[in-house]
Design a protein around this motif. Structure first.
Motif, PDB file in Angstrom:
ATOM      1  N   CYS A  89       0.849  -1.193   0.000  1.00 60.06           N
ATOM      2  CA  CYS A  89       0.000   0.000   0.000  1.00 60.06           C
ATOM      3  C   CYS A  89       0.882   1.239   0.000  1.00 60.06           C
ATOM      4  N   GLU A  90       0.258   2.360  -0.296  1.00 62.00           N
ATOM      5  CA  GLU A  90       0.948   3.636  -0.336  1.00 62.00           C
ATOM      6  C   GLU A  90       0.323   4.573   0.699  1.00 62.00           C
ATOM      7  N   PRO A  91       1.007   5.662   1.054  1.00 63.91           N
ATOM      8  CA  PRO A  91       0.433   6.602   2.026  1.00 63.91           C
ATOM      9  C   PRO A  91      -0.969   7.071   1.673  1.00 63.91           C
ATOM     10  N   LYS A  92      -1.278   7.196   0.396  1.00 62.54           N
ATOM     11  CA  LYS A  92      -2.611   7.669  -0.010  1.00 62.54           C
ATOM     12  C   LYS A  92      -3.718   6.671   0.354  1.00 62.54           C
ATOM     13  N   ASP A  93      -3.344   5.419   0.601  1.00 62.01           N
ATOM     14  CA  ASP A  93      -4.313   4.385   0.961  1.00 62.01           C
ATOM     15  C   ASP A  93      -4.578   4.345   2.461  1.00 62.01           C
ATOM     16  N   ILE A  94      -3.872   5.170   3.221  1.00 66.65           N
ATOM     17  CA  ILE A  94      -3.861   5.087   4.686  1.00 66.65           C
ATOM     18  C   ILE A  94      -4.435   6.347   5.300  1.00 66.65           C
ATOM     19  N   VAL A  95      -5.262   6.180   6.324  1.00 70.53           N
ATOM     20  CA  VAL A  95      -5.721   7.291   7.162  1.00 70.53           C
ATOM     21  C   VAL A  95      -5.318   6.993   8.602  1.00 70.53           C
ATOM     22  N   VAL A  96      -4.666   7.946   9.237  1.00 69.99           N
ATOM     23  CA  VAL A  96      -4.302   7.799  10.651  1.00 69.99           C
ATOM     24  C   VAL A  96      -5.503   8.194  11.500  1.00 69.99           C
ATOM     25  N   THR A  97      -5.834   7.356  12.464  1.00 73.21           N
ATOM     26  CA  THR A  97      -7.026   7.579  13.284  1.00 73.21           C
ATOM     27  C   THR A  97      -6.674   7.716  14.750  1.00 73.21           C
ATOM     28  N   THR A  98      -7.635   8.219  15.509  1.00 74.76           N
ATOM     29  CA  THR A  98      -7.471   8.320  16.958  1.00 74.76           C
ATOM     30  C   THR A  98      -7.812   6.961  17.553  1.00 74.76           C
ATOM     31  N   GLY A  99      -6.868   6.040  17.435  1.00 77.77           N
ATOM     32  CA  GLY A  99      -7.074   4.658  17.835  1.00 77.77           C
ATOM     33  C   GLY A  99      -7.958   3.925  16.838  1.00 77.77           C
ATOM     34  N   SER A 100      -7.958   2.608  16.923  1.00 80.34           N
ATOM     35  CA  SER A 100      -8.835   1.818  16.057  1.00 80.34           C
ATOM     36  C   SER A 100     -10.303   2.030  16.398  1.00 80.34           C
ATOM     37  N   GLN A 101     -10.566   2.423  17.640  1.00 75.48           N
ATOM     38  CA  GLN A 101     -11.960   2.604  18.050  1.00 75.48           C
ATOM     39  C   GLN A 101     -12.657   3.657  17.194  1.00 75.48           C
ATOM     40  N   GLN A 102     -11.949   4.741  16.878  1.00 74.19           N
ATOM     41  CA  GLN A 102     -12.541   5.759  16.020  1.00 74.19           C
ATOM     42  C   GLN A 102     -12.838   5.188  14.641  1.00 74.19           C
ATOM     43  N   ALA A 103     -11.939   4.364  14.133  1.00 75.16           N
ATOM     44  CA  ALA A 103     -12.154   3.772  12.817  1.00 75.16           C
ATOM     45  C   ALA A 103     -13.384   2.874  12.811  1.00 75.16           C
ATOM     46  N   LEU A 104     -13.580   2.109  13.857  1.00 79.26           N
ATOM     47  CA  LEU A 104     -14.752   1.238  13.949  1.00 79.26           C
ATOM     48  C   LEU A 104     -16.035   2.060  13.908  1.00 79.26           C
ATOM     49  N   PHE A 105     -16.051   3.155  14.656  1.00 75.64           N
ATOM     50  CA  PHE A 105     -17.223   4.022  14.689  1.00 75.64           C
ATOM     51  C   PHE A 105     -17.500   4.622  13.312  1.00 75.64           C
ATOM     52  N   ILE A 106     -16.460   5.173  12.673  1.00 74.56           N
ATOM     53  CA  ILE A 106     -16.645   5.820  11.371  1.00 74.56           C
ATOM     54  C   ILE A 106     -17.096   4.814  10.317  1.00 74.56           C
ATOM     55  N   LEU A 107     -16.483   3.649  10.299  1.00 78.00           N
ATOM     56  CA  LEU A 107     -16.847   2.654   9.283  1.00 78.00           C
ATOM     57  C   LEU A 107     -18.305   2.237   9.400  1.00 78.00           C
ATOM     58  N   SER A 108     -18.778   2.054  10.616  1.00 74.81           N
ATOM     59  CA  SER A 108     -20.188   1.688  10.770  1.00 74.81           C
ATOM     60  C   SER A 108     -21.093   2.821  10.303  1.00 74.81           C
ATOM     61  N   GLN A 109     -20.672   4.051  10.523  1.00 77.06           N
ATOM     62  CA  GLN A 109     -21.480   5.197  10.129  1.00 77.06           C
ATOM     63  C   GLN A 109     -21.571   5.355   8.614  1.00 77.06           C
ATOM     64  N   ILE A 110     -20.501   5.032   7.911  1.00 80.50           N
ATOM     65  CA  ILE A 110     -20.507   5.248   6.459  1.00 80.50           C
ATOM     66  C   ILE A 110     -20.927   4.019   5.669  1.00 80.50           C
ATOM     67  N   LEU A 111     -21.004   2.854   6.328  1.00 78.44           N
ATOM     68  CA  LEU A 111     -21.324   1.626   5.598  1.00 78.44           C
ATOM     69  C   LEU A 111     -22.670   1.012   5.951  1.00 78.44           C
ATOM     70  N   VAL A 112     -23.228   1.370   7.106  1.00 74.96           N
ATOM     71  CA  VAL A 112     -24.401   0.650   7.615  1.00 74.96           C
ATOM     72  C   VAL A 112     -25.516   1.626   7.968  1.00 74.96           C
ATOM     73  N   ASN A 113     -26.725   1.306   7.555  1.00 72.89           N
ATOM     74  CA  ASN A 113     -27.910   2.061   7.948  1.00 72.89           C
ATOM     75  C   ASN A 113     -28.622   1.366   9.104  1.00 72.89           C
ATOM     76  N   LYS A 114     -29.508   2.092   9.747  1.00 73.17           N
ATOM     77  CA  LYS A 114     -30.328   1.531  10.819  1.00 73.17           C
ATOM     78  C   LYS A 114     -31.060   0.276  10.311  1.00 73.17           C
ATOM     79  N   ASP A 115     -31.020  -0.737  11.122  1.00 69.88           N
ATOM     80  CA  ASP A 115     -31.688  -2.022  10.864  1.00 69.88           C
ATOM     81  C   ASP A 115     -31.030  -2.854   9.766  1.00 69.88           C
ATOM     82  N   GLU A 116     -29.939  -2.365   9.189  1.00 68.21           N
ATOM     83  CA  GLU A 116     -29.130  -3.240   8.347  1.00 68.21           C
ATOM     84  C   GLU A 116     -28.230  -4.072   9.264  1.00 68.21           C
TER      85      GLU A 116
END
Length: 395
Positions: A89-116
């Motif tokens: 991978c290259e730097p453009k493929d990477i986002v630095v996060t405030t721990g993995s916990q933030q990434a888990l929260f963001i991913l659920s927000q952008i990938l999943v709707n209510k009741d999915e």
């Protein structure tokens, strides 16, 4: 009276959280947290790192940075991904996060709707469940054995439920069980994934904390369709208080991820990112990790040997080849949450297993952490737990 959102009104302190708060007392031997050993934090080296940052970059070191993250750190992460996880991978493929916990929260927000639906191992990391809950998803617990998610079971689920938007897995030294997926299971899993329109979140904070096993190819290294999102972390191999994690994904997901992260925090600590990057450049991270692994392997062995000695034979446990946890299974008639007050009376604590199952149940398990306690307290703590378990089974 303040009016809160519908989700905020669902938030309440659990009885388990209140019990675990008692473990903060210094006299309590706590196997409850997932804390690294503080004596291994490279404090003296970090004094040199901080001095170097200020001398080289001055005030710029504490200026705002980009949401994606500091480029030198992302370059270091890309090197680490190639060396330790077999991912190009290259730097453009990477986002630095405030721990993995933030990434888990963001991913659920952008990938999943209510009741999915979010599919997970059974059991799975309780922190992930907490991060996903605000979306109000449904959860499917995929049958899981001592080699990880059972591919045939996952295939059957995906074939009949098109509401599954995300699959969350921890293939390396899973939290809470400590199990690791063998290569054959990983390949079979990816064969299933490639048949469906679904995103896989591969959470790997423990992949470099390994004792008896060579590094295995990550799911991301097997990903030919851009379906796997990889989450890494400096918390277990460096210093958890810096709250530094990273996310690697295809460009489409990265775009949405960065836009959401901008709304959350604008960007992760610029100085903390520099600290990690400079440490990687100035010192030997691999040697540091080797030191961590030597200590944790010793503590794992001591805990498992102590459980063999002091636990009733009816109680079983996993023998992890890496990571920070072992998973204890009790006879069906025992409930780990109900036993917790008796353990706290003896000043010893664990995490009851029920909270690792998003749909509840399975109370006859608990998780133990062996990385944080010194050797003498590990032995004494396991002895005390054994007394409680022996007494409970005698009734």
């Amino acid at each position: 009276m303040t009016k809160f959102s519908d989700f905020a009104n669902t938030l309440q302190a659990s009885d388990i959280a209140e019990l675990l708060a008692l473990t903060e007392k210094p006299e309590v031997i706590s196997f409850a947290g997932g804390l690294p050993a503080p004596e291994l934090f490279p404090i003296e080296e970090m004094k040199q790192v901080d001095q170097a940052i200020y001398e080289k970059e001055g005030r710029q070191a504490v200026q705002y940075g980009t949401t994606e993250g500091d480029v030198p750190l992302r370059e270091e992460i890309a090197k680490r991904m190639k060396k330790s996880f077999f991912v190009d991978c290259e730097p453009k493929d990477i986002v630095v996060t405030t721990g993995s916990q933030q990434a888990l929260f963001i991913l659920s927000q952008i990938l999943v709707n209510k009741d999915e639906t979010i599919a997970m191992e059974s059991p799975s990391y309780m922190g992930a469940i907490m991060a996903f809950d605000p979306v109000r998803p449904k959860y499917i617990e995929v049958p899981t054995d001592d080699k990880g998610i059972v591919p045939e079971e996952l295939d059957a689920i995906l074939a009949k439920d098109d509401s599954v938007r995300m699959i969350y897995v921890i293939p390396e030294f899973q939290n809470p069980t400590g199990i690791t997926w063998p290569v054959e299971r990983r390949k079979a899993f990816m064969d299933v994934i490639n048949k469906y329109d679904v995103v896989v979140v591969e959470d790997d904070p423990y992949g470099e904390i390994r004792y008896d096993i060579e590094k295995l190819p990550s799911l991301k290294s097997m990903d030919t369709q851009g379906k796997v999102v990889f989450l890494g972390s400096f918390s277990k191999i460096f210093m958890p208080g810096l709250r530094l994690g990273w996310t690697i994904a295809n460009p489409e997901i990265i775009d949405k991820f960065v836009k959401f992260k901008q709304a959350v925090d604008l960007g992760t600590s610029t100085f903390g990112q520099r600290q990690a990057a400079y440490y990687c450049q100035m010192f030997d991270m691999d040697a540091h990790i080797k030191e961590i692994n030597a200590l944790y392997a010793k503590r794992r062995d001591l805990m498992c040997e102590s459980m063999k000695k002091y636990f009733p034979k009816e109680c079983t446990f996993t023998y992890p080849q890496g990571g920070l946890f072992t998973w204890v299974t009790l006879p069906k008639e025992l409930d780990a949450k109900e036993l917790m007050p008796k353990c706290l009376e003896k000043d010893v604590a664990y995490v009851p297993g029920g909270i690792f199952y998003p749909n509840g149940g399975n109370g006859n398990h608990f998780r133990l952490n062996y990385s944080n306690m010194p050797e003498d307290r590990i032995v004494e703590g396991i002895k005390r737990l054994g007394e409680v378990l022996t007494e409970a089974l005698a009734k």
